[in-house]
Design a protein around this motif. Structure first.
Motif, PDB file in Angstrom:
ATOM      1  N   THR A 109       0.822  -1.219   0.000  1.00  0.00           N
ATOM      2  CA  THR A 109       0.000   0.000   0.000  1.00  0.00           C
ATOM      3  C   THR A 109       0.852   1.264   0.000  1.00  0.00           C
ATOM      4  OG1 THR A 109      -0.100  -0.067   2.413  1.00  0.00           O
ATOM      5  CG2 THR A 109      -1.943  -1.068   1.223  1.00  0.00           C
ATOM      6  N   ARG A 110       0.220   2.351  -0.334  1.00  0.00           N
ATOM      7  CA  ARG A 110       0.850   3.677  -0.379  1.00  0.00           C
ATOM      8  C   ARG A 110      -0.199   4.700   0.016  1.00  0.00           C
ATOM      9  NH1 ARG A 110       4.850   5.892  -5.211  1.00  0.00           N
ATOM     10  NH2 ARG A 110       4.392   8.092  -4.998  1.00  0.00           N
ATOM     11  N   GLU A 111       0.159   5.613   0.870  1.00  0.00           N
ATOM     12  CA  GLU A 111      -0.700   6.723   1.275  1.00  0.00           C
ATOM     13  C   GLU A 111      -2.010   6.259   1.918  1.00  0.00           C
ATOM     14  OE1 GLU A 111       0.810   9.232   1.732  1.00  0.00           O
ATOM     15  OE2 GLU A 111       0.991  10.595   0.025  1.00  0.00           O
ATOM     16  N   ALA A 150       4.723  -4.793  -4.659  1.00  0.00           N
ATOM     17  CA  ALA A 150       5.217  -3.505  -4.153  1.00  0.00           C
ATOM     18  C   ALA A 150       5.888  -2.678  -5.246  1.00  0.00           C
ATOM     19  CB  ALA A 150       6.189  -3.743  -3.003  1.00  0.00           C
ATOM     20  N   PHE A 151       6.492  -3.347  -6.235  1.00  0.00           N
ATOM     21  CA  PHE A 151       7.106  -2.600  -7.344  1.00  0.00           C
ATOM     22  C   PHE A 151       6.055  -1.746  -8.061  1.00  0.00           C
ATOM     23  CE2 PHE A 151       9.749  -6.517  -7.090  1.00  0.00           C
ATOM     24  CZ  PHE A 151      10.995  -5.942  -6.884  1.00  0.00           C
ATOM     25  N   LEU A 172       3.689  -0.066  -7.036  1.00  0.00           N
ATOM     26  CA  LEU A 172       3.328   1.212  -6.401  1.00  0.00           C
ATOM     27  C   LEU A 172       3.931   2.396  -7.157  1.00  0.00           C
ATOM     28  CD1 LEU A 172       3.653   0.214  -2.629  1.00  0.00           C
ATOM     29  CD2 LEU A 172       1.548   0.652  -3.886  1.00  0.00           C
ATOM     30  N   ASP A 173       4.941   2.122  -7.988  1.00  0.00           N
ATOM     31  CA  ASP A 173       5.519   3.191  -8.811  1.00  0.00           C
ATOM     32  C   ASP A 173       4.503   3.761  -9.796  1.00  0.00           C
ATOM     33  OD1 ASP A 173       7.796   2.560  -7.469  1.00  0.00           O
ATOM     34  OD2 ASP A 173       8.772   1.548  -9.134  1.00  0.00           O
ATOM     35  N   ALA A 230       3.219   7.375  -9.393  1.00  0.00           N
ATOM     36  CA  ALA A 230       3.958   8.550  -9.872  1.00  0.00           C
ATOM     37  C   ALA A 230       3.300   9.130 -11.122  1.00  0.00           C
ATOM     38  CB  ALA A 230       5.420   8.178 -10.153  1.00  0.00           C
ATOM     39  N   MET A 280      -0.015  10.842 -10.131  1.00  0.00           N
ATOM     40  CA  MET A 280       0.220  12.144  -9.487  1.00  0.00           C
ATOM     41  C   MET A 280       0.616  13.188 -10.525  1.00  0.00           C
ATOM     42  SD  MET A 280       2.103  11.131  -5.883  1.00  0.00           S
ATOM     43  CE  MET A 280       2.109  12.821  -5.270  1.00  0.00           C
ATOM     44  N   ALA A 310      -1.419  16.552 -11.157  1.00  0.00           N
ATOM     45  CA  ALA A 310      -0.742  17.825 -10.878  1.00  0.00           C
ATOM     46  C   ALA A 310      -0.793  18.738 -12.098  1.00  0.00           C
ATOM     47  CB  ALA A 310       0.709  17.575 -10.454  1.00  0.00           C
ATOM     48  N   VAL A 344       0.545  21.779  -5.936  1.00  0.00           N
ATOM     49  CA  VAL A 344      -0.413  20.854  -5.332  1.00  0.00           C
ATOM     50  C   VAL A 344       0.256  19.505  -5.112  1.00  0.00           C
ATOM     51  CG1 VAL A 344      -2.470  21.929  -6.350  1.00  0.00           C
ATOM     52  CG2 VAL A 344      -1.258  20.126  -7.607  1.00  0.00           C
ATOM     53  N   VAL A 345      -0.215  18.781  -4.106  1.00  0.00           N
ATOM     54  CA  VAL A 345       0.195  17.396  -3.890  1.00  0.00           C
ATOM     55  C   VAL A 345      -1.043  16.523  -4.109  1.00  0.00           C
ATOM     56  CG1 VAL A 345       1.156  15.717  -2.284  1.00  0.00           C
ATOM     57  CG2 VAL A 345       1.945  18.088  -2.210  1.00  0.00           C
ATOM     58  N   PRO A 346      -1.151  15.881  -5.269  1.00  0.00           N
ATOM     59  CA  PRO A 346      -2.312  15.014  -5.505  1.00  0.00           C
ATOM     60  C   PRO A 346      -2.345  13.867  -4.489  1.00  0.00           C
ATOM     61  CG  PRO A 346      -1.136  15.476  -7.554  1.00  0.00           C
ATOM     62  CD  PRO A 346      -0.260  15.957  -6.435  1.00  0.00           C
TER      63      PRO A 346
END
Lengths: 351, 351
Positions: free
Chosen positions: A54-56, A79-80, A82-83, A86, A89, A93, A108-110
């Motif tokens: 997971t991320r965020e 887990a790879f 999760l890239d 990017a 985002m 953005a 901004v941070v999406p």
């Protein structure tokens, strides 16, 4: 890939768009699904598998700062993968979508929480997995109509020896709120009862009929399916009701009950089962001020949302298996049933 | 950058290596710090800020599958900076380090939990932030000795109007276990008491002396420091004691007490405060079988580890401010004190 009629779609919640990107070849069988959310959408999460990627997810806690979620990213690649976030985002953005952190429009941070399924090496090439480009391409393809089955994050999915995939369903509660789900089924457990050859959870789907020969072949497959070291069912439930973050977390948690009904066993040590919940709050339905200070909605209405969330998540899990076709990996359930399931109800919106 | 003597280092826990990568120029002021862990290291996490940016924290739960952590990635770049993990995972996978998911030596998923600080736009260039290359370069530079102050993830850090940075400290408990910490201080709150001009938490550091002129200038700065929309203190505590995952989570939680002592206010709605805890279990210290079935260590020994974790995390936070020098951003505490702090004890290992 819509040979199976629809039980509605995640995009029946107004403003939600879904995009897939996948690669399918002799060397590739994986992909990414992005759910773009309308501005002001709130979110929560419930992680109940023991092998999550997971991320965020921490920023979805009910006591955290960030009020809104911009997108959810579901992806292959363990887990790879999760890239892939990017690329999501970057896409957001560029549209100035995200949590504002400065005066300029693009500062901004999406906010893009993400979860992964384990599909590494299923094409024989361990290093071929989703990256930022997958996330960006899935965003660019996002529409209010989307394919289901062996697409996007469901491309490399498998469940109980069968091709896994993406499923979706929606319903409307008695209060007039839409509740919808999207599931990516890649479970250690099976969505199919090996005794009957039918899905554990039929819901509004019509049970397919299997000849005795096909049932025998299916049974053999289900019983002999090799266990995997890592699997996972991931997805989200969505509503247009005005839930707060804490209530979104609750809805995500109860959606796991749908997973438990549709997939057996579920939540194993080798699953990373993770369900997000999002609430757009865009429904015109209103209630008089509640007597319960912990919620703006009457408790009964919240309970109906929770029940519906479990129902549509279960139907989405079943739908993923019913709609998936074989794409060079394991056989699909359709290869055995060869019969369309028909929905018994639901909004009837095509995916 | 070691003008301030040492209170020991995170790498006093045998087998741990730390690497920084940063870019400092007119357009860049950000970086990444990677902590490479010896095989078999267990981990936990405690997220207590309300604005966290994290990756792979869910798999640190005490009931999860993956037993070991391969590295911790601390980075600038806010949520964008989580991309640095891609470079860390690639570096580790090339060495076959990670959770095995197949028979071939390189079929591994490196386990790299991560947390970020908010430093976006502090160089004036919002898009200049850590990516996979930062993570990979930090790995390649990892050694048992490392710089502190305005380096790595601390490059773009600031705290109470002062240059933030990376700090570290270690100690040895009465039972013979080493406990060490590394903190990246980028807090909304101040590590310095504006009344005295001294750190809130001196610990084993020697208090610097300030002339009345300098104290006045420092006080003006601390009082007028603009609040930031997002800050964060992140880091980790480490021990060579044989803690299990649940105990690591507990140690991470208590380390936040050190943060609370060293930085005031702490854990605000705008901080993403996140502390990891890792246990290598490599200490030769042993105890007779415990009478408490919930732990292999006597409760007293666990409590001494927890107390030490809070102490060294607090000293690491203070150390980050004492050791940082100005690098073109805000002034450093050293610019006011201009006097070396001397440690009053500790293992005395240089960083």
């Amino acid at each position: 890939m819509n040979v199976v009629p629809s039980l509605g779609s995640l995009c029946d919640v107004t403003g939600i768009r879904v995009g897939h990107h996948q690669r399918v070849s002799s060397a590739w069988r994986t992909g990414t699904t992005v759910v773009l959310l309308p501005p002001g959408t709130r979110g929560g999460v419930s992680v109940r598998g023991a092998a999550p990627g997971t991320r965020e997810t921490d920023l979805l806690g009910p006591d955290t700062l960030v009020p809104h979620v911009d997108a959810i990213c579901l992806t292959g690649g363990s887990a790879f993968g999760l890239d892939a976030v990017a690329g999501v985002m970057k896409f957001l953005a560029e549209q100035s979508r995200g949590f504002k952190v400065g005066d300029r429009h693009n500062w901004v941070v999406p906010i893009v929480p993400a979860a992964v399924i384990f599909d590494l090496g299923r094409s024989g090439h361990f290093d071929n997995r989703p990256d930022a480009d997958f996330g960006a391409r899935a965003c660019r393809k996002a529409r209010p109509r989307f394919d289901v089955g062996a697409v996007g994050a469901g491309t490399g999915a498998r469940a109980g020896g069968l091709q896994g995939g993406v499923g979706t369903a929606s319903t409307i509660t008695a209060d007039g709120y839409t509740v919808a789900a999207l599931a990516v089924v890649n479970s250690v457990g099976s969505p199919i009862d090996p005794d009957t050859g039918l899905p554990w959870h039929i819901g509004r789907w019509t049970a397919p009929s299997l000849s005795s020969t096909r049932l025998r072949r299916l049974r053999d497959l289900l019983v002999s399916a090799p266990g995997s070291s890592l699997n996972t069912t991931i997805g989200l439930v969505a509503t247009d009701a005005p839930l707060n973050k804490a209530q979104c977390g609750k809805m995500a948690d109860v959606a796991h009950d749908g997973l438990a009904r549709a997939i057996r066993p579920a939540h194993s040590m080798n699953d990373g089962d993770c369900v997000f919940a999002v609430a757009t709050g865009t429904s015109p339905t209103t209630f008089p001020a509640s007597t319960n200070p912990s919620t703006d909605l009457p408790i009964g209405a919240v309970n109906r949302l929770l029940t519906a969330a479990a129902d549509v998540f279960a139907e989405s899990c079943t739908g993923a298996i019913l709609t998936a076709t074989s794409i060079g990996g394991p056989p699909a359930y359709q290869d055995f049933a060869r019969k369309q399931s028909r929905p018994g109800g639901g909004p009837g919106t095509l995916h």
